[in-house]
Design a protein around this motif. Sequence first.
Motif, PDB file in Angstrom:
ATOM      1  N   THR A   1     -17.826  30.339 -69.325  1.00 55.10           N
ATOM      2  CA  THR A   1     -18.199  30.925 -68.039  1.00 55.10           C
ATOM      3  C   THR A   1     -19.158  32.065 -68.332  1.00 55.10           C
ATOM      4  O   THR A   1     -18.791  33.029 -69.012  1.00 55.10           O
ATOM      5  CB  THR A   1     -16.979  31.459 -67.270  1.00 55.10           C
TER       6      THR A   1
ATOM      7  N   SER B   1     -19.872  27.003 -66.603  1.00 56.41           N
ATOM      8  CA  SER B   1     -20.172  27.554 -65.283  1.00 56.41           C
ATOM      9  C   SER B   1     -21.091  28.755 -65.481  1.00 56.41           C
ATOM     10  O   SER B   1     -20.838  29.600 -66.343  1.00 56.41           O
ATOM     11  CB  SER B   1     -18.899  27.996 -64.553  1.00 56.41           C
TER      12      SER B   1
ATOM     13  N   ARG C   1     -22.136  24.107 -63.840  1.00 60.28           N
ATOM     14  CA  ARG C   1     -21.860  24.413 -62.440  1.00 60.28           C
ATOM     15  C   ARG C   1     -22.482  25.770 -62.140  1.00 60.28           C
ATOM     16  O   ARG C   1     -22.190  26.752 -62.822  1.00 60.28           O
ATOM     17  CB  ARG C   1     -20.343  24.456 -62.213  1.00 60.28           C
TER      18      ARG C   1
ATOM     19  N   THR D   1     -13.115  27.016 -64.436  1.00 57.01           N
ATOM     20  CA  THR D   1     -13.895  26.458 -65.540  1.00 57.01           C
ATOM     21  C   THR D   1     -12.994  26.125 -66.724  1.00 57.01           C
ATOM     22  O   THR D   1     -13.140  25.069 -67.346  1.00 57.01           O
ATOM     23  CB  THR D   1     -14.974  27.457 -65.984  1.00 57.01           C
TER      24      THR D   1
END
Length: 275
Positions: free
Chosen positions: A123, A221, A247, A273
Amino acid sequence: MTTTVSFTVATADGPRPVSVAYERTGSGEPLLLLHGIGHHLRAWDPVTRILATEREVIAVDLPGFGTSPALPDGVPYDLATVGRVLGAFCAELGLDRPHVAGNSLGGLLALELGRTELVRSVTALSPAGFWTEAERRYAFGTLRTMRRSALALPVGLIERLSRSAAGRAALTSTIYARPGRRSPEAVVAETLALRGATGFHQTLETGRGLLFDGVKGVPVSVAWGTRDRILLRRQGVRAKRVIPHARLVRLPGCGHVPMNDDPALVARVILDTSR
């Protein structure tokens, strides 16, 4: 409680000793947290308790920041080297491919760990490395101004400013969209961390010409605050182009360090995530 671990890292000049400070809490799959340039592991305090309900959380002071000593003389602060330091740190702590979340510089390092497949998921919150040259110069100039201001202010004045919402805004509104939410103690600590960041200039220098070139094989992400004043949110669109399977998440009302502005949203993005 902050703990420091020492280990060796392979460099061009042979193995070199490195020490890294960290805090560890919670239970579950391991989750490594990496802060931005000039900050320290306390940046994650607003979300740590939420994350620790599902993950074993390991928040790190990067080398040359917070209470972690600088890298040894001659060891560069470039992406590959610090990535190896973090890989060796994980090995020393027995962390087998942890999840990782990072902000700004930490987001770029998190993506590097994903690129080298040392982690299970990434992330990246407003990660560095997706700028144009003009955007990089703007960001670096802003960071240098913040550093100079922190060095110029007497500690007593920093403490006085931190006691009011207006003073906290004066000290931290560049990185937070909602600086009034930050506690006086946290504002003082992070301003002093910026003053004492021995790795600041070397890290900035290694960022010249740096453009991240992608991650394969792990869930990613990329999240960007809509009120980020250092790395503008359009850089998130570029990140999505470079990492097509990532994402891309919008963080409404959040600044460059979004953990303080919306802890629940940031924690949810990280946990989603890592699931």
